[in-house]
Design a protein around this motif. Sequence first.
Motif, mmCIF file in Angstrom:
data_model
loop_
_atom_site.group_PDB
_atom_site.id
_atom_site.type_symbol
_atom_site.label_atom_id
_atom_site.label_comp_id
_atom_site.label_asym_id
_atom_site.label_seq_id
_atom_site.Cartn_x
_atom_site.Cartn_y
_atom_site.Cartn_z
ATOM 1 N N LEU A 36 0.769 -1.273 -0.012
ATOM 2 C CA LEU A 36 0.011 -0.121 0.010
ATOM 3 C C LEU A 36 0.783 1.262 0.017
ATOM 4 O O LEU A 36 0.675 2.173 -0.747
ATOM 5 C CB LEU A 36 -0.817 0.061 1.291
ATOM 6 N N ALA A 39 2.425 1.837 -3.592
ATOM 7 C CA ALA A 39 1.337 2.198 -4.286
ATOM 8 C C ALA A 39 1.100 3.663 -4.314
ATOM 9 O O ALA A 39 1.059 4.469 -4.944
ATOM 10 C CB ALA A 39 0.062 1.602 -4.237
ATOM 11 N N TRP A 40 1.144 4.008 -2.754
ATOM 12 C CA TRP A 40 0.891 5.382 -2.444
ATOM 13 C C TRP A 40 2.172 6.410 -2.901
ATOM 14 O O TRP A 40 1.954 7.606 -3.347
ATOM 15 C CB TRP A 40 0.602 5.570 -0.912
ATOM 16 N N HIS A 43 1.600 7.569 -6.304
ATOM 17 C CA HIS A 43 0.433 8.157 -6.386
ATOM 18 C C HIS A 43 -0.537 7.427 -6.998
ATOM 19 O O HIS A 43 -1.671 7.621 -7.599
ATOM 20 C CB HIS A 43 0.625 9.405 -7.379
ATOM 21 N N PHE A 44 -0.600 5.880 -6.750
ATOM 22 C CA PHE A 44 -1.726 5.038 -7.188
ATOM 23 C C PHE A 44 -1.842 4.890 -8.820
ATOM 24 O O PHE A 44 -2.882 4.743 -9.225
ATOM 25 C CB PHE A 44 -2.934 5.131 -6.599
ATOM 26 N N GLY A 48 -3.953 0.347 -8.200
ATOM 27 C CA GLY A 48 -5.120 1.052 -7.984
ATOM 28 C C GLY A 48 -5.878 0.202 -6.609
ATOM 29 O O GLY A 48 -5.062 -0.677 -6.135
ATOM 30 N N GLY A 49 -6.974 0.974 -6.470
ATOM 31 C CA GLY A 49 -7.857 0.403 -5.360
ATOM 32 C C GLY A 49 -8.243 -0.846 -5.596
ATOM 33 O O GLY A 49 -8.244 -1.812 -4.615
ATOM 34 N N LEU A 52 -5.271 -3.366 -4.908
ATOM 35 C CA LEU A 52 -5.037 -3.318 -3.597
ATOM 36 C C LEU A 52 -6.048 -4.208 -2.653
ATOM 37 O O LEU A 52 -5.944 -4.823 -1.788
ATOM 38 C CB LEU A 52 -4.854 -2.045 -3.018
#
Length: 160
Positions: A36, A39-40, A43-44, A48-49, A52
């Motif tokens: 996570l 990914a952050w 900046h994703f 993506g969501g 994840l």
Amino acid sequence: MVFLLWLLAGVLVVIGLAGVVLPALPGTILIFGGLLLAAWADHFARVGGLTLAVIGVIGAASYGVDFVAAAVGAGRLGASPRAMIGAGLGTIAGLFFGLPGIILGPFVGAVAGELTVHRDLARAGRAGVAAWIGFVIGMAVKVGLAFLMLAIFAAAFFAF
């Protein structure tokens, strides 16, 4: 700052991999936290969501593997339902006794459960061995799930 985020993400993943087999560390939680964070840090943009979320579900599922694997292992050799419950409870109780508890918990729980039904020590021993084999297989599955989490992340990250 981005370098520090990537560094921290890598450290979390490495510690998480160790935690998959060591009882004192929440392995898949640390792996997920590291992924996570990675990914952050990106900046994703690549992960993506949804990716994840899939990784998170796999990580959460890995926590049920220990409990189920020991019980199913005992059941495969014809152990009583009490031995299967004992193996599961032994796995949970073993968490509080560190590595020896993790290794011996399923065995002791299955033996104790089987002895409450049948007073045959040999049969109870077979139930314990089966539960322990199930535990070892479960550990292998957990390691596989941890690497699946990493593979999904890598596939999403490098497919961009």
